[in-house]
Design a protein around this motif. Structure first.
Motif, PDB file in Angstrom:
ATOM      1  N   PRO A 279      -2.589 -33.587  39.706  1.00 59.42           N
ATOM      2  CA  PRO A 279      -2.408 -34.062  37.995  1.00 59.42           C
ATOM      3  C   PRO A 279      -1.650 -32.724  37.425  1.00 59.42           C
ATOM      4  N   GLU A 280      -2.085 -31.660  37.680  1.00 64.39           N
ATOM      5  CA  GLU A 280      -1.619 -30.656  36.965  1.00 64.39           C
ATOM      6  C   GLU A 280      -0.048 -30.184  37.255  1.00 64.39           C
ATOM      7  N   ASP A 281       0.445 -31.198  38.003  1.00 64.25           N
ATOM      8  CA  ASP A 281       1.868 -31.035  38.378  1.00 64.25           C
ATOM      9  C   ASP A 281       2.728 -31.933  37.482  1.00 64.25           C
ATOM     10  N   THR A 282       2.061 -32.677  36.515  1.00 60.33           N
ATOM     11  CA  THR A 282       2.666 -33.418  35.688  1.00 60.33           C
ATOM     12  C   THR A 282       3.544 -32.720  34.885  1.00 60.33           C
ATOM     13  N   ALA A 283       4.756 -33.072  34.779  1.00 61.03           N
ATOM     14  CA  ALA A 283       5.963 -32.469  34.015  1.00 61.03           C
ATOM     15  C   ALA A 283       7.240 -32.865  33.864  1.00 61.03           C
ATOM     16  N   VAL A 284       7.953 -32.789  33.098  1.00 61.03           N
ATOM     17  CA  VAL A 284       9.459 -32.836  33.043  1.00 61.03           C
ATOM     18  C   VAL A 284      10.034 -31.757  34.063  1.00 61.03           C
TER      19      VAL A 284
ATOM     20  N   LYS B 145       3.321 -27.166  26.897  1.00 60.17           N
ATOM     21  CA  LYS B 145       3.383 -25.514  27.493  1.00 60.17           C
ATOM     22  C   LYS B 145       5.013 -25.394  27.533  1.00 60.17           C
ATOM     23  N   GLU B 146       5.205 -23.952  27.741  1.00 70.72           N
ATOM     24  CA  GLU B 146       6.523 -23.454  28.100  1.00 70.72           C
ATOM     25  C   GLU B 146       7.060 -23.859  29.242  1.00 70.72           C
ATOM     26  N   ARG B 147       8.493 -23.853  29.435  1.00 69.16           N
ATOM     27  CA  ARG B 147       8.975 -24.134  30.641  1.00 69.16           C
ATOM     28  C   ARG B 147       8.798 -22.841  31.854  1.00 69.16           C
ATOM     29  N   GLU B 148       8.339 -23.338  33.019  1.00 67.99           N
ATOM     30  CA  GLU B 148       8.062 -22.448  33.874  1.00 67.99           C
ATOM     31  C   GLU B 148       8.762 -22.661  35.077  1.00 67.99           C
ATOM     32  N   PHE B 149       9.031 -21.613  35.794  1.00 71.84           N
ATOM     33  CA  PHE B 149       9.675 -21.695  37.204  1.00 71.84           C
ATOM     34  C   PHE B 149       8.996 -22.117  38.301  1.00 71.84           C
ATOM     35  N   VAL B 150       9.436 -22.998  39.213  1.00 72.43           N
ATOM     36  CA  VAL B 150       8.827 -23.715  40.351  1.00 72.43           C
ATOM     37  C   VAL B 150       9.417 -23.150  41.507  1.00 72.43           C
ATOM     38  N   ALA B 151      10.754 -23.136  41.767  1.00 73.85           N
ATOM     39  CA  ALA B 151      11.262 -22.969  42.954  1.00 73.85           C
ATOM     40  C   ALA B 151      12.933 -22.482  42.936  1.00 73.85           C
ATOM     41  N   ALA B 152      13.329 -21.622  43.930  1.00 74.04           N
ATOM     42  CA  ALA B 152      14.675 -21.330  43.926  1.00 74.04           C
ATOM     43  C   ALA B 152      15.137 -20.983  45.182  1.00 74.04           C
ATOM     44  N   ILE B 153      16.432 -21.226  45.495  1.00 72.54           N
ATOM     45  CA  ILE B 153      17.334 -21.275  46.565  1.00 72.54           C
ATOM     46  C   ILE B 153      18.410 -20.312  46.678  1.00 72.54           C
ATOM     47  N   ARG B 154      18.689 -19.542  47.392  1.00 74.28           N
ATOM     48  CA  ARG B 154      20.079 -18.908  47.489  1.00 74.28           C
ATOM     49  C   ARG B 154      21.159 -19.825  47.955  1.00 74.28           C
TER      50      ARG B 154
ATOM     51  N   ALA C  37      23.086 -19.606  43.567  1.00 70.73           N
ATOM     52  CA  ALA C  37      21.572 -19.897  43.620  1.00 70.73           C
ATOM     53  C   ALA C  37      21.101 -21.158  42.678  1.00 70.73           C
ATOM     54  N   MET C  38      20.289 -21.873  42.860  1.00 70.32           N
ATOM     55  CA  MET C  38      19.841 -22.955  42.100  1.00 70.32           C
ATOM     56  C   MET C  38      18.297 -22.892  41.946  1.00 70.32           C
ATOM     57  N   GLY C  39      17.850 -23.428  40.745  1.00 71.01           N
ATOM     58  CA  GLY C  39      16.398 -23.452  40.943  1.00 71.01           C
ATOM     59  C   GLY C  39      15.807 -24.808  40.150  1.00 71.01           C
ATOM     60  N   TRP C  40      14.562 -24.817  40.319  1.00 72.91           N
ATOM     61  CA  TRP C  40      13.845 -26.005  39.539  1.00 72.91           C
ATOM     62  C   TRP C  40      12.717 -25.323  38.722  1.00 72.91           C
ATOM     63  N   PHE C  41      12.403 -25.918  37.582  1.00 74.23           N
ATOM     64  CA  PHE C  41      11.665 -25.498  36.778  1.00 74.23           C
ATOM     65  C   PHE C  41      11.035 -26.739  36.393  1.00 74.23           C
ATOM     66  N   ARG C  42       9.931 -26.723  35.587  1.00 78.45           N
ATOM     67  CA  ARG C  42       9.277 -27.679  34.987  1.00 78.45           C
ATOM     68  C   ARG C  42       8.576 -27.313  33.431  1.00 78.45           C
ATOM     69  N   GLN C  43       8.341 -28.596  32.823  1.00 75.59           N
ATOM     70  CA  GLN C  43       7.694 -28.118  31.544  1.00 75.59           C
ATOM     71  C   GLN C  43       6.607 -29.281  31.216  1.00 75.59           C
ATOM     72  N   ALA C  44       5.573 -28.893  30.966  1.00 72.72           N
ATOM     73  CA  ALA C  44       4.402 -30.078  30.721  1.00 72.72           C
ATOM     74  C   ALA C  44       4.227 -30.064  29.083  1.00 72.72           C
ATOM     75  N   PRO C  45       3.739 -30.926  28.692  1.00 75.00           N
ATOM     76  CA  PRO C  45       3.609 -31.163  27.055  1.00 75.00           C
ATOM     77  C   PRO C  45       3.101 -30.029  26.495  1.00 75.00           C
TER      78      PRO C  45
ATOM     79  N   THR D 179      13.687 -18.484  32.710  1.00 71.04           N
ATOM     80  CA  THR D 179      14.639 -19.293  32.214  1.00 71.04           C
ATOM     81  C   THR D 179      15.941 -18.917  31.773  1.00 71.04           C
ATOM     82  N   TRP D 180      16.050 -17.535  31.057  1.00 71.65           N
ATOM     83  CA  TRP D 180      17.079 -17.284  30.331  1.00 71.65           C
ATOM     84  C   TRP D 180      18.271 -16.771  31.381  1.00 71.65           C
ATOM     85  N   ALA D 181      17.951 -16.577  32.546  1.00 68.90           N
ATOM     86  CA  ALA D 181      18.994 -16.199  33.835  1.00 68.90           C
ATOM     87  C   ALA D 181      19.387 -17.239  34.046  1.00 68.90           C
ATOM     88  N   TYR D 182      19.440 -18.654  33.836  1.00 64.91           N
ATOM     89  CA  TYR D 182      20.040 -19.892  34.286  1.00 64.91           C
ATOM     90  C   TYR D 182      20.829 -20.165  33.228  1.00 64.91           C
TER      91      TYR D 182
END
Length: 125
Positions: free
Chosen positions: A88-93, A43-52, A33-41, A109-112
């Motif tokens: 604008p709130e989607d701005t992040a790495v 802020k903590e890195r947060e989950f965005v989406a995942a796929i089996r 499975a793969m996931g996407w996360f994001r981190q804004a300045p 995040t720790w599960a990846y």
């Protein structure tokens, strides 16, 4: 060795769209499975989406549900994140990541275990 390389970030106006790609190598992509996360300045890195592994099930953070779509092409060893109606709130790495866990698909995040270097997404108002 495992490598994840994101691309597709950039600057876009609010309401616009971007598609991120994450090219994977060094492991059997179709097994994980793969996931996407994001981190804004600031802020903590947060989950965005995942796929089996099969692409048959997807999961989204409430903040992006209905606007973002995660998909994968196992023949190309690539996972995508289509982002529409950007705010604008989607701005992040944005980072893609691999997990070896299966059920349930994790959002922490720790599960990846492997991460890409990230790609910057900036949404102007």
């Amino acid at each position: 060795q495992v490598q994840l390389v994101e691309s597709g970030g950039g600057l876009v106006q609010a309401g616009g769209s971007l598609r991120l790609s994450c090219a994977a190598s060094g492991f059997t992509f179709s097994s994980n499975a793969m996931g996407w996360f994001r981190q804004a300045p600031g802020k903590e890195r947060e989950f965005v989406a995942a796929i089996r592994w099969s692409g048959g099930s997807t999961y989204y953070a409430d903040s992006v549900k209905g606007r973002f779509t995660i998909s994968r092409d196992n023949a190309k060893n690539t996972v995508y994140l289509q982002m529409n109606s950007l705010k604008p709130e989607d701005t992040a790495v944005y980072y893609c990541a691999r997990t070896s866990r299966t059920i349930p698909i994790p959002t922490m995040t720790w599960a990846y275990d492997y991460w890409g270097q990230g790609t910057q997404v900036t949404v102007s108002s």
